[in-house]
Design a protein around this motif. Structure first.
Motif, PDB file in Angstrom:
ATOM      1  N   ASP A 266      10.378 -85.744  24.714  1.00 17.92           N
ATOM      2  CA  ASP A 266      10.158 -84.690  23.713  1.00 17.92           C
ATOM      3  C   ASP A 266      11.458 -84.581  22.908  1.00 17.92           C
ATOM      4  OD1 ASP A 266       8.193 -81.805  23.584  1.00 17.92           O
ATOM      5  OD2 ASP A 266      10.037 -82.018  22.397  1.00 17.92           O
TER       6      ASP A 266
ATOM      7  N   GLY B   5       5.113 -79.575  25.394  1.00 23.46           N
ATOM      8  CA  GLY B   5       4.585 -78.307  24.877  1.00 23.46           C
ATOM      9  C   GLY B   5       3.658 -77.678  25.894  1.00 23.46           C
TER      10      GLY B   5
ATOM     11  N   ASN C 183      -1.712 -83.878  17.176  1.00 20.71           N
ATOM     12  CA  ASN C 183      -2.794 -84.850  16.954  1.00 20.71           C
ATOM     13  C   ASN C 183      -2.370 -86.067  16.131  1.00 20.71           C
ATOM     14  OD1 ASN C 183      -4.121 -82.811  18.188  1.00 20.71           O
ATOM     15  ND2 ASN C 183      -5.329 -82.177  16.413  1.00 20.71           N
TER      16      ASN C 183
ATOM     17  N   PRO D  22      -7.890 -84.059  20.200  1.00 22.28           N
ATOM     18  CA  PRO D  22      -8.824 -85.112  19.834  1.00 22.28           C
ATOM     19  C   PRO D  22      -8.141 -86.468  19.936  1.00 22.28           C
ATOM     20  CG  PRO D  22      -7.925 -84.104  17.859  1.00 22.28           C
ATOM     21  CD  PRO D  22      -7.372 -83.335  19.020  1.00 22.28           C
TER      22      PRO D  22
ATOM     23  N   HIS E 173     -11.052 -82.588  29.215  1.00 20.00           N
ATOM     24  CA  HIS E 173     -10.948 -82.287  30.640  1.00 20.00           C
ATOM     25  C   HIS E 173     -12.191 -81.641  31.229  1.00 20.00           C
ATOM     26  CE1 HIS E 173      -9.950 -78.549  28.590  1.00 20.00           C
ATOM     27  NE2 HIS E 173     -10.431 -77.963  29.673  1.00 20.00           N
TER      28      HIS E 173
HETATM   29  N1  LIG Z   1      -7.239 -80.515  26.926  1.00 21.87           N
HETATM   30  C1  LIG Z   1      -6.738 -79.330  26.745  1.00 21.87           C
HETATM   31  O1  LIG Z   1      -7.033 -78.391  27.499  1.00 21.87           O
HETATM   32  C2  LIG Z   1      -5.760 -79.074  25.630  1.00 21.87           C
HETATM   33  C3  LIG Z   1      -5.222 -77.789  25.498  1.00 21.87           C
HETATM   34  C4  LIG Z   1      -4.256 -77.577  24.494  1.00 21.87           C
HETATM   35  C5  LIG Z   1      -3.892 -78.622  23.653  1.00 21.87           C
HETATM   36  N2  LIG Z   1      -4.486 -79.849  23.796  1.00 21.87           N
HETATM   37  C6  LIG Z   1      -4.084 -80.967  22.913  1.00 21.87           C
HETATM   38  O2  LIG Z   1      -2.792 -81.393  23.364  1.00 21.87           O
HETATM   39  C7  LIG Z   1      -1.981 -81.752  22.239  1.00 21.87           C
HETATM   40  C8  LIG Z   1      -0.704 -80.896  22.246  1.00 21.87           C
HETATM   41  O3  LIG Z   1      -1.068 -79.541  22.128  1.00 21.87           O
HETATM   42  P1  LIG Z   1      -0.065 -78.371  22.590  1.00 21.87           P
HETATM   43  O4  LIG Z   1      -0.852 -77.116  22.470  1.00 21.87           O
HETATM   44  O5  LIG Z   1       0.562 -78.703  23.899  1.00 21.87           O
HETATM   45  O6  LIG Z   1       1.006 -78.440  21.425  1.00 21.87           O
HETATM   46  P2  LIG Z   1       2.500 -77.891  21.443  1.00 21.87           P
HETATM   47  O7  LIG Z   1       2.884 -77.733  20.025  1.00 21.87           O
HETATM   48  O8  LIG Z   1       2.632 -76.739  22.385  1.00 21.87           O
HETATM   49  O9  LIG Z   1       3.338 -79.101  22.101  1.00 21.87           O
HETATM   50  C9  LIG Z   1       3.519 -80.360  21.502  1.00 21.87           C
HETATM   51  C10 LIG Z   1       4.861 -80.926  21.998  1.00 21.87           C
HETATM   52  O10 LIG Z   1       4.997 -82.259  21.530  1.00 21.87           O
HETATM   53  C11 LIG Z   1       6.350 -82.456  21.114  1.00 21.87           C
HETATM   54  N3  LIG Z   1       6.361 -83.583  20.191  1.00 21.87           N
HETATM   55  C12 LIG Z   1       6.055 -83.612  18.872  1.00 21.87           C
HETATM   56  N4  LIG Z   1       6.120 -84.874  18.395  1.00 21.87           N
HETATM   57  C13 LIG Z   1       6.518 -85.648  19.448  1.00 21.87           C
HETATM   58  C14 LIG Z   1       6.760 -87.040  19.600  1.00 21.87           C
HETATM   59  N5  LIG Z   1       6.593 -87.887  18.586  1.00 21.87           N
HETATM   60  N6  LIG Z   1       7.152 -87.493  20.808  1.00 21.87           N
HETATM   61  C15 LIG Z   1       7.302 -86.654  21.861  1.00 21.87           C
HETATM   62  N7  LIG Z   1       7.059 -85.319  21.777  1.00 21.87           N
HETATM   63  C16 LIG Z   1       6.666 -84.838  20.587  1.00 21.87           C
HETATM   64  C17 LIG Z   1       6.749 -81.136  20.502  1.00 21.87           C
HETATM   65  O11 LIG Z   1       8.140 -81.000  20.455  1.00 21.87           O
HETATM   66  C18 LIG Z   1       6.079 -80.157  21.457  1.00 21.87           C
HETATM   67  O12 LIG Z   1       6.926 -79.824  22.532  1.00 21.87           O
HETATM   68  C19 LIG Z   1      -2.845 -81.567  20.999  1.00 21.87           C
HETATM   69  O13 LIG Z   1      -3.443 -82.804  20.688  1.00 21.87           O
HETATM   70  C20 LIG Z   1      -3.917 -80.585  21.463  1.00 21.87           C
HETATM   71  O14 LIG Z   1      -5.132 -80.728  20.757  1.00 21.87           O
HETATM   72  C21 LIG Z   1      -5.388 -80.090  24.771  1.00 21.87           C
END
Ligand SMILES: NC(=O)c1ccc[n+]([C@@H]2O[C@H](COP(=O)([O-])OP(=O)(O)OC[C@H]3O[C@@H](n4cnc5c(N)ncnc54)[C@H](O)[C@@H]3O)[C@@H](O)[C@H]2O)c1
Length: 348
Positions: free
Chosen positions: A35, A12, A73, A95, A122
């Protein structure tokens, strides 16, 4: 030496950012991406990356030195536990998990197996934050008295098309404020008390859009955070620090954090240090010193730290125990608002 081989779970938004960061280095390589979605597979095909339907298949393929877990999460705990069971260190996105009990379970498993778990707060890797921490903890501000944090910004309408973002847990407290809570803990000290009022009056959704938060630190300092995802302002770390390329540069410098102590004060992200050269008095002229600002991607520094942990046995800058404390304080914001009562935090 062979490149540091990293498996990414979740293709994602943030998983792709990690893949881009790895691709831009000369010391790491993406071992594969797991994914389950068609979009995930198409992304891998387009980028020439090995695709796997799940993290188990990715691990089974072999050659993975570390996993980056960038999934929703509620999947952090099971995927993290599987990584530990296979002896593979993991960087789990923030988290750390959904509940404190889950975070503690991950921390205990990591400890028992001796397999490191890092958590993707980060901002800790940003050189600006590192300088602020050194300044505050080195006594550069004297005794810390207060910190004021502005975390106000406007989330575009399309953001709320995903149903979970309109439901409790999908709002700015758990998504965004958690970064500030971690930053405060890292720079200023441990949080021992939390008071908060949240509001959903503007958007009228089941999730909060605004919050006023008061944190008491173990060292006696008091921190206030103004949070809103429905306010048209540039006053936030995300919009002012230049950390993420998807936010535009601001037309003028913006300050999001004001840290104050008995000997001086510091602003972020600009790192202006305000002090008296002579007598300390509000009638005396105060001087401003601009501390050097180094701009470097915290995601890149985080990746290089992950390599140091895995290959050289470095101590994680933030492990599951530490990240669970950040989660506990963040969840306490919701609890304080719900109960309209101060929450006390105890750490065993
Ligand atoms: N540190 C940062 O800057 C930051 C920024 C954004 C998000 N995050 C965190 O990162 C995580 C993902 O957020 P995002 O915005 O990328 O979400 P997103 O919805 O864009 O992407 C999540 C991805 O995970 C995939 N997925 C779902 N279940 C799965 C599984 N069991 N196995 C493999 N893939 C699976 C989905 O298909 C999707 O492509 C969350 O925990 C969010 O809090 C952190």
């Amino acid at each position: 030496m062979a490149p540091f081989s990293v498996g990414i779970v979740g293709a994602g938004a943030i998983g792709r950012l990690h893949a881009d960061v790895i691709a831009a280095t000369d010391f790491a390589a993406v071992a594969g991406v797991a994914d389950p979605t068609e979009a995930g597979r198409a992304y891998c095909e387009e980028r020439g990356l090995r695709w796997f339907p799940d993290h188990q298949a990715l691990i089974a393929a072999g050659g993975v030195e570390a996993l980056i877990v960038a999934t929703p999460n509620q999947t952090h705990l099971p995927i993290g536990l599987d990584a530990i069971a296979h002896g593979i260190p993991a960087l789990i996105e923030k988290p750390v998990a959904v509940t404190v009990a889950e975070g503690e379970e991950l921390a205990a498993a990591s400890d028992r197996a001796g397999v490191p778990v890092l958590v993707g707060h980060h901002r800790r890797y940003n050189p600006i934050i590192a300088t602020a921490r050194e300044t505050v903890q080195g006594g550069g501000l004297g005794r810390l008295t207060t910190a004021t944090v502005l975390y106000t910004f406007y989330k575009h309408d399309a953001y709320f098309e995903l149903a979970w973002r309109r439901e409790p847990g999908g709002g700015p407290v758990l998504i965004n404020l958690i970064h500030e809570i971690d930053l405060i803990r890292f720079i200023c000290g441990e949080i021992v008390g939390v008071q908060a009022v949240t509001s959903d009056r503007v958007r009228g959704l089941p999730v909060e859009d605004t919050a006023a938060v008061l944190l008491e630190l173990a060292n006696g300092a008091l921190v206030t955070v103004s949070l809103s995802d429905t306010a048209v302002t540039p006053w936030s770390w995300d919009l002012s620090s230049g950390e993420l390329p998807n936010y535009p540069a601001q037309p003028a410098p913006v300050t999001s954090h004001f840290l104050s102590g008995t000997e001086g004060s510091l602003t972020l992200p600009g790192l202006d240090l305000w002090r008296y050269d002579g007598e300390k008095s509000w009638f005396a002229p105060i001087s401003r010193q601009a501390l050097p600002v180094t701009r470097e991607s915290p995601y890149l520094r985080q990746l290089s730290h992950l390599r140091d942990v895995v290959r050289d046995g470095a101590r994680p800058l933030i492990d599951a125990v530490d990240a669970t404390r950040t989660l506990r304080a963040t969840l306490a914001v919701h609890e304080a608002a719900r109960q309209r009562q101060r929450q006390e935090l105890h750490y065993g």
